[in-house]
Motif scaffolding. Structure first.
Motif, PDB file in Angstrom:
ATOM      1  N   SER A 147       0.809  -1.223   0.000  1.00  0.00           N
ATOM      2  CA  SER A 147       0.000   0.000   0.000  1.00  0.00           C
ATOM      3  C   SER A 147       0.840   1.270   0.000  1.00  0.00           C
ATOM      4  O   SER A 147       0.309   2.365   0.141  1.00  0.00           O
ATOM      5  N   GLY A 148       2.170   1.145  -0.143  1.00  0.00           N
ATOM      6  CA  GLY A 148       3.019   2.323  -0.266  1.00  0.00           C
ATOM      7  C   GLY A 148       3.583   2.860   1.025  1.00  0.00           C
ATOM      8  O   GLY A 148       4.115   3.973   1.049  1.00  0.00           O
ATOM      9  N   LEU A 149       3.507   2.099   2.108  1.00  0.00           N
ATOM     10  CA  LEU A 149       4.046   2.535   3.392  1.00  0.00           C
ATOM     11  C   LEU A 149       5.461   1.998   3.562  1.00  0.00           C
ATOM     12  O   LEU A 149       5.723   0.814   3.340  1.00  0.00           O
ATOM     13  N   VAL A 150       6.382   2.874   3.955  1.00  0.00           N
ATOM     14  CA  VAL A 150       7.761   2.497   4.274  1.00  0.00           C
ATOM     15  C   VAL A 150       7.967   2.717   5.764  1.00  0.00           C
ATOM     16  O   VAL A 150       7.620   3.773   6.290  1.00  0.00           O
TER      17      VAL A 150
ATOM     18  N   GLY B 274       6.983   3.460 -10.637  1.00  0.00           N
ATOM     19  CA  GLY B 274       8.191   3.912 -11.324  1.00  0.00           C
ATOM     20  C   GLY B 274       8.857   5.104 -10.687  1.00  0.00           C
ATOM     21  O   GLY B 274       9.753   5.709 -11.309  1.00  0.00           O
ATOM     22  N   ILE B 275       8.502   5.462  -9.464  1.00  0.00           N
ATOM     23  CA  ILE B 275       9.049   6.646  -8.801  1.00  0.00           C
ATOM     24  C   ILE B 275       9.996   6.247  -7.688  1.00  0.00           C
ATOM     25  O   ILE B 275       9.662   5.416  -6.837  1.00  0.00           O
ATOM     26  N   MET B 276      11.201   6.855  -7.710  1.00  0.00           N
ATOM     27  CA  MET B 276      12.173   6.685  -6.649  1.00  0.00           C
ATOM     28  C   MET B 276      11.928   7.775  -5.602  1.00  0.00           C
ATOM     29  O   MET B 276      11.879   8.963  -5.924  1.00  0.00           O
TER      30      MET B 276
ATOM     31  N   LEU C  97      11.772   2.520  -3.960  1.00  0.00           N
ATOM     32  CA  LEU C  97      11.357   2.537  -5.358  1.00  0.00           C
ATOM     33  C   LEU C  97      10.032   1.810  -5.472  1.00  0.00           C
ATOM     34  O   LEU C  97       9.912   0.645  -5.064  1.00  0.00           O
ATOM     35  N   ALA C  98       9.035   2.508  -6.019  1.00  0.00           N
ATOM     36  CA  ALA C  98       7.665   2.005  -6.012  1.00  0.00           C
ATOM     37  C   ALA C  98       7.242   1.470  -7.378  1.00  0.00           C
ATOM     38  O   ALA C  98       7.876   1.719  -8.399  1.00  0.00           O
TER      39      ALA C  98
ATOM     40  N   TYR D 288       8.559  -1.796  -4.180  1.00  0.00           N
ATOM     41  CA  TYR D 288       9.296  -2.944  -4.698  1.00  0.00           C
ATOM     42  C   TYR D 288      10.685  -3.086  -4.082  1.00  0.00           C
ATOM     43  O   TYR D 288      11.214  -4.196  -4.021  1.00  0.00           O
ATOM     44  N   ALA D 289      11.302  -1.971  -3.677  1.00  0.00           N
ATOM     45  CA  ALA D 289      12.668  -2.029  -3.152  1.00  0.00           C
ATOM     46  C   ALA D 289      12.890  -0.900  -2.169  1.00  0.00           C
ATOM     47  O   ALA D 289      12.382   0.213  -2.359  1.00  0.00           O
TER      48      ALA D 289
END
Length: 325
Positions: A270-273, A319-321, A315-316, A303-304
């Motif tokens: 879900s985009g949480l780091v 395609g955005i770092m 890196l999501a 993804y990373a």
């Protein structure tokens, strides 16, 4: 199959951002792939990233200046569908794989140094020191330790289902694997001996070993995520909130231990780091990666993740770092 995300167009550029809910916003972001990516990796010291994008296939990026150094595809003038990527721990080699073929690349020259066919569909991979071997998680219910420079399987680790997550210790002596049979397995690379086995509550999305070979992180899809002791196999900390699983289930897609093994960085679907203290299991900080459409329903999976010099990277799938501080 490689991961696929919804394609959304957005303007590129390095932007300074304001706050965001459920975690801080990135301090800056840079577009690496216009319409998103299938897969990505960040090198051990946070120097490079390799990405498999929808539009351009594979490419290597230098993170400090967000510069694309090389385009890496398996056929000339034809973008490859890159399903898996990896770096060697000392940052001298990288590898890209489509579903069946593996290419080893030199980071210093950008040239391919080996091209091999895998015994089965490649789900995920990792590289040993100097890029000599690759640990491949395969769809045929095995993980294999593959000689990338000369070809051939040196060791086969058998499972009861697809092996979708793998990690090698930095010295290449231990292999950690996670399968669709809900099993996490720790192996001796030299002997092939099964050293530890854990059972989670769903297919295993992510496994990673600490540099000091004392701790491992493992997570199941929409299931618990744990830190555990490599020597005993005992659970040390549960990072996900088991009590609230009926209301909020989490899938961790990526994880990385700090060089001193004292912290863990994780990224979710879900985009949480999140940054964790390994010794206490406490969350130290959290961020939310940049979304192309602020008001839309589409989340970007992470993804990373990686540790840089004074910052963190994520890196999501869009395609955005993301630079995180």
């Amino acid at each position: 199959m490689p991961r696929v995300v919804k394609s959304i167009l957005a303007a590129s550029g390095l932007l300074v951002l304001a706050g965001c809910d459920s975690g801080d916003a990135p301090s800056a972001w840079k577009e690496y792939a216009l319409r998103g990516a299938y897969t990505a990796s960040i090198s051990t010291e946070g120097t490079y990233s390799v990405i498999g994008s929808f539009d351009h296939g594979g490419s290597l990026w230098e993170l400090d200046n967000h510069e694309r150094l090389y385009n890496w595809n398996h056929r000339a003038n034809t973008p490859s569908i890159i399903a898996a990527t990896a770096f060697s721990p000392e940052e001298s080699y990288a590898a890209t794989a489509d579903q069946q073929n593996l290419v080893l690349w030199s980071l210093s020259t950008g040239q391919a140094e080996g091209f091999w066919s895998s015994p089965a569909e490649i789900m995920q991979m990792d590289l040993s020191p100097n890029g000599n071997y690759a640990l491949l998680g395969l769809a045929n219910h095995t993980a294999v330790y593959f000689d990338v420079k000369r070809g051939g399987v040196k060791r086969t680790f058998r499972h009861d289902a697809r092996v979708r997550s793998v990690d090698l210790s930095d010295d290449g002596s231990l292999a950690l694997t996670g399968s669709d049979a809900y099993k996490v397995k720790l192996w001796s690379v030299e002997t092939g001996e099964l050293l530890q086995e854990l059972t989670l509550g769903n297919v295993v999305d992510t496994v990673v070993l600490s540099p000091n070979k004392k701790t491992a992180f493992s997570s199941g899809s929409l299931d618990k995520a744990i830190l555990w002791d490599i020597d005993s196999g005992n659970e040390i900390h549960t990072l996900s909130n088991i009590a609230s699983f009926s209301q909020k289930r989490i899938s961790y897609l990526s994880a990385r231990f700090s060089p001193d093994s004292q912290q863990l960085l994780t990224g979710t679907a879900s985009g949480l780091v999140q940054l964790w203290d390994v010794n206490t299991g406490e969350e130290l900080k959290s961020w939310r990666v940049h979304r192309r459409d602020t008001y839309g329903p589409v989340q970007a999976g992470v993804y990373a993740v990686g540790f840089g010099q004074g910052e963190y990277y994520a890196l999501a799938s869009n395609g955005i770092m993301n630079e995180l501080k």
